[in-house]
Design an enzyme around this catalytic site. Structure first.
Site, PDB file in Angstrom:
ATOM      1  N   HIS A 296      -1.903   0.688   6.981  1.00 62.41           N
ATOM      2  CA  HIS A 296      -2.415   0.803   5.617  1.00 62.41           C
ATOM      3  C   HIS A 296      -2.464   2.274   5.220  1.00 62.41           C
ATOM      4  O   HIS A 296      -2.683   3.153   6.055  1.00 62.41           O
ATOM      5  CB  HIS A 296      -3.810   0.185   5.518  1.00 62.41           C
TER       6      HIS A 296
ATOM      7  N   CYS B 275       0.800  -1.230   0.000  1.00 64.00           N
ATOM      8  CA  CYS B 275       0.000   0.000   0.000  1.00 64.00           C
ATOM      9  C   CYS B 275       0.830   1.276   0.000  1.00 64.00           C
ATOM     10  O   CYS B 275       0.491   2.241  -0.703  1.00 64.00           O
ATOM     11  CB  CYS B 275      -0.967  -0.001   1.175  1.00 64.00           C
TER      12      CYS B 275
ATOM     13  N   ASP C 236      -8.099   3.910  -2.970  1.00 62.61           N
ATOM     14  CA  ASP C 236      -7.439   2.817  -2.252  1.00 62.61           C
ATOM     15  C   ASP C 236      -6.842   1.860  -3.275  1.00 62.61           C
ATOM     16  O   ASP C 236      -7.335   0.752  -3.471  1.00 62.61           O
ATOM     17  CB  ASP C 236      -8.450   2.114  -1.341  1.00 62.61           C
TER      18      ASP C 236
END
Length: 294
Positions: free
Chosen positions: A117, A80, A137
């Protein structure tokens, strides 16, 4: 040249043509909602999620130069922090308003987990301020395909995959107006709280700190085994250690076990990840070592 104080995402240093070629995007680049949706989908379906640098004994670098070299210049992916480091630079370069956020990956758990994250809060520059911004995302590995609006409880079904953003249900000492947000994802057993996050902006230096925990701390789950994902409208492919699974929007996952020596070929065929020559035996040896009895 002015001093770099650590704000922003260094979009001016981005090789934009190389990025667009990597994700297969040749559409409009005006900073609009349509462009944001299209770029998000192109990125998610083109660059896989992977943590293989840890298995290969190398640190995960956060500089834009390093992230571009790996995710754009090679047939590799990242996790991420790498994905959103890159995507933030792309969006900033195109004129979007971009702020990074940190999230806690819950996956249905109730016990609080650390913020490991990264996500992005994005607004097209011409969008009215009274309209909700967008959650991007691109670095989770399992969607969403397109951004989600910051609208409490709104559900989005994208090619059969379902997601929902809603205000958090956990009380906060700062008052109800400071409640976290949650992303929920629908699976075969119904809705699950995937992660939770607050609208508190984080910066590149924060990525450095959080990233170091993820790749270097022995308690991080990412240090224990390969974890690779590739998401598309048709299927989510996951390699978790030596287990390869495929999940489709309307069905339960199918899985099978692999031998360690099968991993390099599987990575290339199913995930588009091609390892350099010396990395092939290094990965196989790591997995064999983890599988050996103590």
């Amino acid at each position: 040249m002015s001093e770099d104080l650590g704000y922003g995402w260094q979009g001016e240093l981005l090789d934009l043509p190389a990025y667009l070629k990597r994700v297969g995007y040749d559409g409009d680049l005006a900073p609009t909602e349509a462009t944001l949706r299209a770029l998000h989908r192109a990125h998610v379906t083109s660059i896989p999620f992977e943590n293989l640098e840890i298995m290969l004994g190398r640190p995960v670098e956060m500089s834009l130069e390093a992230v571009q070299a790996k995710l754009v210049g090679q047939p590799r992916g990242g996790y991420c922090f790498e994905h959103n480091r890159l995507f933030a630079a792309v969006l900033e370069r195109l004129g979007f308003e971009v702020a990074a956020l940190s999230g806690r990956v819950m996956l249905g758990a109730e016990r609080l987990r650390p913020p490991t994250h990264a996500l992005l809060h994005v607004r097209p520059p011409e969008q009215p301020r009274d309209e909700p911004a967008w959650l991007c995302d691109v670095g989770f590995g399992a969607g969403p395909l397109e951004p989600l609006p910051f609208t409490d409880g709104a559900e989005a079904v994208q090619d059969g995959w379902a997601f929902r953003l809603q205000r958090g249900r956990v009380a906060t000492a700062l008052g109800p107006d400071k409640a976290d947000w949650e992303m929920h994802q629908r699976g075969t057993d119904g809705w699950i709280r995937r992660h939770m996050f607050a609208l508190n902006e984080v910066f590149r230096v924060d990525f450095d700190v959080l990233n170091y925990y993820v790749y270097a701390n022995p308690r991080s789950p990412f240090t224990a085994r390969p974890f690779v994902q590739r998401f598309s409208p048709e299927a989510l492919r996951v390699l978790d250690g030596t287990t390869l699974s495929i999940t489709r929007p309307d069905g339960a996952p199918e899985s099978r076990e692999l031998a360690p020596e099968d991993l390099p070929e599987t990575l290339a065929r199913d995930f588009g990840i091609v390892l350099d020559g010396d990395d092939v035996p290094r990965l196989v040896d790591f997995v064999r070592g983890r599988a050996a009895p103590a």
